[in-house]
Design an enzyme around this catalytic site. Structure first.
Site, PDB file in Angstrom:
ATOM      1  N   HIS A  11       1.655  11.026 -92.788  1.00 31.39           N
ATOM      2  CA  HIS A  11       2.178  10.253 -91.770  1.00 31.39           C
ATOM      3  C   HIS A  11       1.092   9.859 -90.704  1.00 31.39           C
ATOM      4  O   HIS A  11       0.255  10.182 -90.764  1.00 31.39           O
ATOM      5  CB  HIS A  11       3.280  10.856 -91.158  1.00 31.39           C
ATOM      6  N   GLU A  65       5.466  14.337 -90.074  1.00 30.65           N
ATOM      7  CA  GLU A  65       5.005  13.455 -89.084  1.00 30.65           C
ATOM      8  C   GLU A  65       5.302  14.169 -87.680  1.00 30.65           C
ATOM      9  O   GLU A  65       5.901  15.237 -87.617  1.00 30.65           O
ATOM     10  CB  GLU A  65       5.980  12.287 -89.057  1.00 30.65           C
ATOM     11  N   ARG A  94       9.721   9.347 -97.487  1.00 29.74           N
ATOM     12  CA  ARG A  94       8.761   8.267 -97.343  1.00 29.74           C
ATOM     13  C   ARG A  94       7.664   8.746 -97.831  1.00 29.74           C
ATOM     14  O   ARG A  94       6.629   7.757 -98.413  1.00 29.74           O
ATOM     15  CB  ARG A  94       8.954   7.719 -96.009  1.00 29.74           C
ATOM     16  N   HIS A 120       2.211   6.772 -95.652  1.00 27.42           N
ATOM     17  CA  HIS A 120       3.413   6.518 -96.666  1.00 27.42           C
ATOM     18  C   HIS A 120       3.246   4.713 -96.438  1.00 27.42           C
ATOM     19  O   HIS A 120       3.088   4.168 -95.525  1.00 27.42           O
ATOM     20  CB  HIS A 120       4.693   6.925 -96.322  1.00 27.42           C
TER      21      HIS A 120
HETATM   22  O1  LIG Z   1       7.704   6.679 -85.145  1.00 28.07           O
HETATM   23  C1  LIG Z   1       6.943   7.187 -85.937  1.00 28.07           C
HETATM   24  O2  LIG Z   1       7.369   8.468 -86.346  1.00 28.07           O
HETATM   25  C2  LIG Z   1       5.496   6.964 -86.098  1.00 28.07           C
HETATM   26  C3  LIG Z   1       4.907   6.734 -87.287  1.00 28.07           C
HETATM   27  O3  LIG Z   1       5.468   5.744 -87.903  1.00 28.07           O
HETATM   28  O4  LIG Z   1       5.178   5.895 -85.093  1.00 28.07           O
HETATM   29  P1  LIG Z   1       4.061   5.494 -84.004  1.00 28.07           P
HETATM   30  O5  LIG Z   1       3.204   4.636 -84.591  1.00 28.07           O
HETATM   31  O6  LIG Z   1       4.827   5.089 -82.918  1.00 28.07           O
HETATM   32  O7  LIG Z   1       3.591   6.868 -83.712  1.00 28.07           O
END
Ligand SMILES: O=C(O)[C@@H](CO)OP(=O)(O)O
Length: 248
Positions: free
Chosen positions: A182, A87, A60, A9
């Site tokens: 994600h 995610e 998102r 996203h």
């Molecule tokens: O905060 C989150 O859910 C993820 C993706 O945005 O972040 P990270 O890159 O720290 O895994």
């Protein structure tokens, strides 16, 4: 040639604020919408034409997909949403600022929480109102399958049943599929497709809204994979994602 395009996203409100997001349903920023529209324009320029699209239950990703399809005049294609593309659940880190968390627990520990294969952050408590158990959108999912936290390994284990039963088999009839999800749910899919080791997956950071194309041969084995865009710019974007876990 059959293709699957993976797309993270566009920038979300909590990407902008550098906060752990996971299953929190935050919206796109204006920049995130612009990034999604640019991804749609790029895909159109390269002549992509999707038969079907898949996304998560989080806005998102859903809104990014809608922007892409709008730019491509593909609003009409079938779209399937599934909670399994959400995610990675970030447990009790959700909402915390990543740089502040690195200041408190150290950058090494934050890297483990963000990128390690099999270590999960502490879970949300059962009574925490952010527990997916209380969210109506998941009411058809058996409670035992709803996470309170996840490692990447857990995330892959919940995505794969859907990947194997729905997304991948539809390549038999479809030519080109789009999956909008994600940073970590896509890392899981990429690990699977490219057979990346548990150690090497730590180094993969996906930028927002840059199309990642997988090509498949006649036996549906991966034959090629590449990002659409300027390699130098993409490298910088990846480094910026990695640096979100550094102390200020
Ligand atoms: O905060 C989150 O859910 C993820 C993706 O945005 O972040 P990270 O890159 O720290 O895994």
């Amino acid at each position: 040639m059959k293709k699957i395009v993976l797309l993270r996203h566009g920038e979300s409100a909590w990407n902008k604020e550098n906060r752990f997001t996971g299953w929190t349903d935050v919206d796109l920023t204006e920049k995130g919408v612009a990034e999604a529209e640019k991804a749609g324009e790029t895909l159109k320029e390269y002549g992509f034409n999707f038969d079907k699209a898949y996304t998560s239950y989080l806005k998102r990703a859903v809104k990014t997909l809608n922007c892409v399809l709008d730019k491509m005049n593909l609003d009409w294609i079938p779209v399937e949403k599934n909670w399994r593309l959400n995610e990675k659940h970030y447990g009790d880190l959700q909402g915390l600022n990543k740089a502040e968390t690195a200041g408190k627990y150290g950058e090494e520990q934050v890297l483990i929480w963000r990128r390690s294969y099999d270590i999960a952050p502490n879970p949300l408590s059962e009574k925490d109102l952010r527990n997916p158990h209380f969210d109506y959108r998941y009411h058809e999912v058996p409670d035992a399958e709803l996470p309170r936290t996840e490692s990447l390994k857990d995330t892959i284990e919940r995505i794969m049943p859907y990947w194997e039963s729905d997304i991948f088999p539809s390549l038999k009839t479809a030519h080109t599929l789009l999956v909008v999800a994600h940073g970590n749910s896509l890392r899981g899919i990429i690990k699977h497709l490219k057979n990346i080791s548990d150690e090497d997956i730590v180094k993969l950071n996906l930028p927002t809204a840059v199309p990642y194309v997988f090509e498949f041969d006649e036996n549906l084995n991966v034959s090629n994979d590449y990002f659409l865009g300027n390699p130098e710019e993409i490298k910088k974007l990846m480094e910026a994602v990695a640096n979100q876990g550094k102390k200020k």
